[in-house]
Motif scaffolding. Structure first.
Motif, PDB file in Angstrom:
ATOM      1  N   LEU A 163       0.836  -1.205   0.000  1.00 26.65           N
ATOM      2  CA  LEU A 163       0.000   0.000   0.000  1.00 26.65           C
ATOM      3  C   LEU A 163       0.867   1.251   0.000  1.00 26.65           C
ATOM      4  O   LEU A 163       0.598   2.200  -0.731  1.00 26.65           O
ATOM      5  CB  LEU A 163      -0.930  -0.004   1.214  1.00 26.65           C
ATOM      6  CG  LEU A 163      -1.745   1.284   1.441  1.00 26.65           C
ATOM      7  CD1 LEU A 163      -2.637   1.577   0.256  1.00 26.65           C
ATOM      8  CD2 LEU A 163      -2.568   1.173   2.721  1.00 26.65           C
TER       9      LEU A 163
ATOM     10  N   GLN B 215       1.985   2.004  -3.249  1.00 26.39           N
ATOM     11  CA  GLN B 215       0.861   2.256  -4.166  1.00 26.39           C
ATOM     12  C   GLN B 215       0.672   1.114  -5.170  1.00 26.39           C
ATOM     13  O   GLN B 215       0.225   1.330  -6.290  1.00 26.39           O
ATOM     14  CB  GLN B 215       1.040   3.592  -4.884  1.00 26.39           C
ATOM     15  CG  GLN B 215       1.090   4.766  -3.928  1.00 26.39           C
ATOM     16  CD  GLN B 215       1.492   6.058  -4.582  1.00 26.39           C
ATOM     17  OE1 GLN B 215       1.941   6.068  -5.732  1.00 26.39           O
ATOM     18  NE2 GLN B 215       1.337   7.150  -3.873  1.00 26.39           N
ATOM     19  N   LYS B 216       0.984  -0.101  -4.741  1.00 21.60           N
ATOM     20  CA  LYS B 216       0.754  -1.288  -5.558  1.00 21.60           C
ATOM     21  C   LYS B 216      -0.576  -1.901  -5.125  1.00 21.60           C
ATOM     22  O   LYS B 216      -0.640  -2.918  -4.434  1.00 21.60           O
ATOM     23  CB  LYS B 216       1.907  -2.283  -5.393  1.00 21.60           C
ATOM     24  CG  LYS B 216       3.247  -1.745  -5.886  1.00 21.60           C
ATOM     25  CD  LYS B 216       4.353  -2.767  -5.690  1.00 21.60           C
ATOM     26  CE  LYS B 216       5.686  -2.244  -6.198  1.00 21.60           C
ATOM     27  NZ  LYS B 216       6.779  -3.236  -6.007  1.00 21.60           N
ATOM     28  N   TYR B 217      -1.656  -1.265  -5.520  1.00 21.63           N
ATOM     29  CA  TYR B 217      -2.970  -1.599  -4.993  1.00 21.63           C
ATOM     30  C   TYR B 217      -3.453  -3.008  -5.351  1.00 21.63           C
ATOM     31  O   TYR B 217      -4.011  -3.689  -4.487  1.00 21.63           O
ATOM     32  CB  TYR B 217      -3.981  -0.545  -5.441  1.00 21.63           C
ATOM     33  CG  TYR B 217      -3.614   0.844  -4.970  1.00 21.63           C
ATOM     34  CD1 TYR B 217      -3.399   1.111  -3.618  1.00 21.63           C
ATOM     35  CD2 TYR B 217      -3.474   1.895  -5.865  1.00 21.63           C
ATOM     36  CE1 TYR B 217      -3.049   2.371  -3.176  1.00 21.63           C
ATOM     37  CE2 TYR B 217      -3.130   3.159  -5.434  1.00 21.63           C
ATOM     38  CZ  TYR B 217      -2.917   3.402  -4.089  1.00 21.63           C
ATOM     39  OH  TYR B 217      -2.578   4.650  -3.665  1.00 21.63           O
TER      40      TYR B 217
ATOM     41  N   VAL C 147      -4.608  -5.681  -2.512  1.00 19.69           N
ATOM     42  CA  VAL C 147      -5.952  -6.267  -2.490  1.00 19.69           C
ATOM     43  C   VAL C 147      -5.872  -7.788  -2.451  1.00 19.69           C
ATOM     44  O   VAL C 147      -6.608  -8.454  -1.714  1.00 19.69           O
ATOM     45  CB  VAL C 147      -6.770  -5.798  -3.710  1.00 19.69           C
ATOM     46  CG1 VAL C 147      -8.037  -6.633  -3.869  1.00 19.69           C
ATOM     47  CG2 VAL C 147      -7.126  -4.325  -3.574  1.00 19.69           C
TER      48      VAL C 147
ATOM     49  N   VAL D 278      -7.322   0.530   1.027  1.00 19.22           N
ATOM     50  CA  VAL D 278      -6.706   0.249  -0.270  1.00 19.22           C
ATOM     51  C   VAL D 278      -7.693   0.536  -1.397  1.00 19.22           C
ATOM     52  O   VAL D 278      -7.357   1.174  -2.405  1.00 19.22           O
ATOM     53  CB  VAL D 278      -6.217  -1.211  -0.339  1.00 19.22           C
ATOM     54  CG1 VAL D 278      -5.783  -1.557  -1.758  1.00 19.22           C
ATOM     55  CG2 VAL D 278      -5.061  -1.424   0.619  1.00 19.22           C
ATOM     56  N   ARG D 279      -8.929   0.057  -1.240  1.00 23.71           N
ATOM     57  CA  ARG D 279      -9.950   0.302  -2.260  1.00 23.71           C
ATOM     58  C   ARG D 279     -10.185   1.800  -2.442  1.00 23.71           C
ATOM     59  O   ARG D 279     -10.325   2.286  -3.575  1.00 23.71           O
ATOM     60  CB  ARG D 279     -11.255  -0.373  -1.846  1.00 23.71           C
ATOM     61  CG  ARG D 279     -11.195  -1.885  -1.760  1.00 23.71           C
ATOM     62  CD  ARG D 279     -11.139  -2.528  -3.117  1.00 23.71           C
ATOM     63  NE  ARG D 279     -11.433  -3.954  -3.052  1.00 23.71           N
ATOM     64  CZ  ARG D 279     -11.349  -4.766  -4.086  1.00 23.71           C
ATOM     65  NH1 ARG D 279     -10.970  -4.320  -5.254  1.00 23.71           N
ATOM     66  NH2 ARG D 279     -11.629  -6.052  -3.954  1.00 23.71           N
TER      67      ARG D 279
ATOM     68  N   ARG E 233      -8.057   4.319  -1.770  1.00 25.10           N
ATOM     69  CA  ARG E 233      -6.891   4.939  -2.408  1.00 25.10           C
ATOM     70  C   ARG E 233      -6.832   4.609  -3.894  1.00 25.10           C
ATOM     71  O   ARG E 233      -6.310   5.394  -4.685  1.00 25.10           O
ATOM     72  CB  ARG E 233      -5.619   4.453  -1.720  1.00 25.10           C
ATOM     73  CG  ARG E 233      -5.513   4.887  -0.248  1.00 25.10           C
ATOM     74  CD  ARG E 233      -4.573   6.038  -0.067  1.00 25.10           C
ATOM     75  NE  ARG E 233      -4.503   6.434   1.336  1.00 25.10           N
ATOM     76  CZ  ARG E 233      -3.494   6.105   2.145  1.00 25.10           C
ATOM     77  NH1 ARG E 233      -2.497   5.372   1.692  1.00 25.10           N
ATOM     78  NH2 ARG E 233      -3.494   6.529   3.389  1.00 25.10           N
ATOM     79  N   ALA E 234      -7.348   3.443  -4.281  1.00 28.33           N
ATOM     80  CA  ALA E 234      -7.340   3.032  -5.681  1.00 28.33           C
ATOM     81  C   ALA E 234      -8.484   3.646  -6.482  1.00 28.33           C
ATOM     82  O   ALA E 234      -8.590   3.414  -7.684  1.00 28.33           O
ATOM     83  CB  ALA E 234      -7.405   1.508  -5.782  1.00 28.33           C
TER      84      ALA E 234
ATOM     85  N   THR F  21      -7.516   1.578 -11.639  1.00 26.29           N
ATOM     86  CA  THR F  21      -7.237   2.472 -10.523  1.00 26.29           C
ATOM     87  C   THR F  21      -7.099   3.892 -11.028  1.00 26.29           C
ATOM     88  O   THR F  21      -6.963   4.146 -12.226  1.00 26.29           O
ATOM     89  CB  THR F  21      -5.941   2.089  -9.781  1.00 26.29           C
ATOM     90  OG1 THR F  21      -4.795   2.511 -10.547  1.00 26.29           O
ATOM     91  CG2 THR F  21      -5.863   0.590  -9.543  1.00 26.29           C
TER      92      THR F  21
END
Length: 281
Positions: free
Chosen positions: A9, A12-14, A18, A43-44, A46-47, A231
């Protein structure tokens, strides 16, 4: 795995985050499961997957109504509810014309700075993990005419990160950028640009066109086509394409809504996803 999810996270590797958190949440109850549930919602969010983020936050409150993060999550849900502007799948028959042009929005400029320390064999190594300025804005413009309604929405920002190692670097993000026009006489709505449409089987965001037509007060049909974005950090690409068609029945004035849809997505010359689905809400 929870530690790995937090690290992905931060980078930023969503999709990876997940996947890790979804695997964790399939396990039986354990002490850190509440943390994993909250983190998946974050995470959801931010994506740019707002509908999925709301669902994960609501699941946290269902399982842990008195959990340590319950108050914080209720605040996030209130923020998401205030910021949401769902796509119309039907027209507004008999709607009363109000004020014409209205505009609302917000902007934020923040700065982040952080360091990581690693101790190995008595030696401490310190490195910068983040040194960034973040600029974000959200603008909503609406015009309600005697027959036509127009809406324009933009939500996005830019991160200028001086640190370029360990997943750092500068990048922009666009969660929403569209124009929408509704004809209240014929019950037709069209929207073009970056948007989300989770009710029709679309994962995340997409860049493209959505059109909805209200056949009667209880029946409507709609369709969408475009390029999946997944994303808010995704760039426009023509490699993947999709098309979807939906029929919606609303016999009880929004108390129960029944949807059926078909979805087809290609990647180059190959079929990537193709299915038929239904939804009741």
């Amino acid at each position: 795995m929870l530690r790995d999810a937090r690290e992905t996270l931060a980078k930023q590797k969503y999709p990876e985050a997940v996947d890790l958190l979804s695997r964790l949440l399939r396990q039986p109850e354990y002490p850190a499961r509440a943390d994993a549930q909250e983190l998946l919602g974050l995470v959801r969010e931010r994506a740019g997957q707002m509908a999925q983020a709301k669902a994960e936050y609501q699941e946290y409150l269902r399982r842990y109504p008195n959990g340590p993060a319950a108050a914080r999550i209720r605040g996030r849900l209130q923020t998401l509810a205030a910021a949401s502007l769902d796509a119309k799948s039907t027209g507004d028959f008999g709607a009363v014309t109000g004020n014409r042009w209205t505009m609302a929005g917000s902007a934020a400029v923040t700065y982040q700075y952080g360091k990581d320390q690693v101790v190995s064999n008595g030696t401490t190594t310190t490195t910068n993990s983040v040194n960034a300025a973040l600029v974000y804005g959200d603008l909503l413009l609406r015009d309600r005419g005697e027959r036509y309604d127009f809406t324009a929405r933009f939500n996005g920002g830019y991160t200028q990160n001086i640190v370029t190692t360990n997943g750092g670097g500068s990048q922009d993000r666009v969660t929403t950028a569209y124009g929408e026009l509704t004809d209240r006489v014929f019950g037709v709505t069209a929207r073009v640009g970056r948007q989300s449409l989770a009710s029709q089987g679309i994962v995340g965001l997409f860049d493209g066109l959505y059109v909805g037509y209200q056949i009667s007060p209880t029946w409507s049909v709609s369709g969408a086509a475009g390029l999946p974005a997944y994303t808010s950090y995704s760039v426009v690409t023509s490699k993947q394409k999709f098309v979807t068609l939906t029929a919606e029945l609303d016999p009880f004035n929004h108390a129960w809504i029944f949807d059926g849809y078909i979805f087809d997505e290609t990647n180059g010359c190959d079929t990537e996803r193709r299915y038929v689905g239904r939804r009741t809400c």
